[in-house]
Scaffold this motif. Sequence first.
Motif, short mmCIF file in Angstrom:
data_model
loop_
_atom_site.label_atom_id
_atom_site.label_comp_id
_atom_site.label_asym_id
_atom_site.label_seq_id
_atom_site.Cartn_x
_atom_site.Cartn_y
_atom_site.Cartn_z
N LEU A 137 0.83 -1.21 0.00
CA LEU A 137 0.00 0.00 0.00
C LEU A 137 0.86 1.25 0.00
CD1 LEU A 137 -2.95 -0.76 2.46
CD2 LEU A 137 -3.13 -0.28 0.01
N SER A 138 1.92 1.22 0.79
CA SER A 138 2.83 2.36 0.83
C SER A 138 3.48 2.60 -0.53
CB SER A 138 3.91 2.12 1.89
OG SER A 138 4.81 3.20 1.95
N TYR A 191 2.00 11.23 2.67
CA TYR A 191 1.55 11.07 4.05
C TYR A 191 0.97 9.67 4.27
CZ TYR A 191 1.87 16.16 3.81
OH TYR A 191 2.29 17.45 3.63
N PHE A 192 0.25 9.20 3.27
CA PHE A 192 -0.31 7.86 3.36
C PHE A 192 0.80 6.82 3.40
CE2 PHE A 192 -2.20 4.02 1.39
CZ PHE A 192 -3.23 3.80 2.30
N GLN A 193 1.84 7.04 2.60
CA GLN A 193 2.99 6.13 2.60
C GLN A 193 3.59 6.03 4.00
OE1 GLN A 193 5.24 8.11 -0.57
NE2 GLN A 193 5.14 6.22 -1.76
N LEU A 194 3.82 7.18 4.60
CA LEU A 194 4.44 7.21 5.93
C LEU A 194 3.52 6.59 6.98
CD1 LEU A 194 6.04 10.77 5.84
CD2 LEU A 194 7.23 8.58 5.71
N MET A 195 2.22 6.81 6.86
CA MET A 195 1.27 6.24 7.83
C MET A 195 1.25 4.72 7.75
SD MET A 195 -1.81 9.02 7.49
CE MET A 195 -2.97 8.09 8.50
N CYS A 196 1.39 4.18 6.54
CA CYS A 196 1.48 2.72 6.39
C CYS A 196 2.71 2.19 7.11
CB CYS A 196 1.53 2.34 4.91
SG CYS A 196 -0.04 2.55 4.03
N LEU A 197 3.83 2.88 6.94
CA LEU A 197 5.05 2.45 7.60
C LEU A 197 4.94 2.59 9.12
CD1 LEU A 197 7.73 3.98 5.19
CD2 LEU A 197 6.86 1.64 5.26
N ALA A 198 4.24 3.64 9.56
CA ALA A 198 4.05 3.84 11.00
C ALA A 198 3.24 2.71 11.61
CB ALA A 198 3.36 5.18 11.25
N GLY A 199 2.37 2.10 10.82
CA GLY A 199 1.51 1.04 11.34
C GLY A 199 2.14 -0.33 11.37
N LEU A 200 3.37 -0.46 10.88
CA LEU A 200 3.98 -1.78 10.78
C LEU A 200 4.21 -2.44 12.14
CD1 LEU A 200 6.58 -1.33 7.90
CD2 LEU A 200 4.75 -3.03 7.98
N PHE A 201 4.71 -1.67 13.10
CA PHE A 201 5.07 -2.26 14.39
C PHE A 201 3.91 -2.31 15.37
CE2 PHE A 201 9.40 -1.83 12.98
CZ PHE A 201 10.08 -2.82 13.67
N ASN A 202 2.85 -1.56 15.10
CA ASN A 202 1.74 -1.53 16.06
C ASN A 202 1.08 -2.89 16.30
OD1 ASN A 202 2.09 1.19 16.57
ND2 ASN A 202 0.66 1.84 14.98
#
Length: 202
Positions: A20-21, A42-53
């Motif tokens: 998706l990113s 911003y969407f790209q970065l948000m996808c990466l931010a969600g990886l570890f959650n």
Amino acid sequence: MITQVMLLTAFLLSPVLFFLSALSPLLFESFLPEKWHGSAVYFQLMCLAGLFNPIASINLNVLRVKGYSNIVFYIGVVKKALAIAVFICTLPYGITEVIVGQIAVSIIGYVPNAYYSTKLLNYSIPTQLSDFLPSFVLSGVIASMIFWLQYVLDWRPIYELASLGLIAAMLYLAVASLLNLKPYQFAFHFFNRRFNNLRFIP
């Protein structure tokens, strides 16, 4: 049990978020007006931010099930405080910096979860890394390839999106199978058992 959940989550979620990113510019061009195209980053970065959650949440949920709710509470307080502090510090610099800060928070927030899983559940950090890193690395490499291909191909965005998405998914499964990755083995047997169980239901 936690190992199985970690393997399955990493194998399924990593490609979704990485792909998706990588494909977000095509997603925005295909389905949103031109004024929104610049927001793809911003969407790209948000996808990466969600990886570890999700990985961190698995550790917390298992701790909660095992009766360590007090530790889960304290970890949650510390992580929220850290997230707020990073947000306040990065807000003056812009949206990109805020999201990058939250990526850092999600990575840092994984550490106490993994630490207590090591101490209380005997699920060490090296074992966790061996469970989810293969899926992360493979997904990241393929995502980088399809991101680069967007600038090589000159098709309509919707055609590129469909083609590259399909290529990424097939390549991910093919390479995981060829390398006989542990997450792939578990996911294959998991869904094979579920399919067989459904098939024999009268």
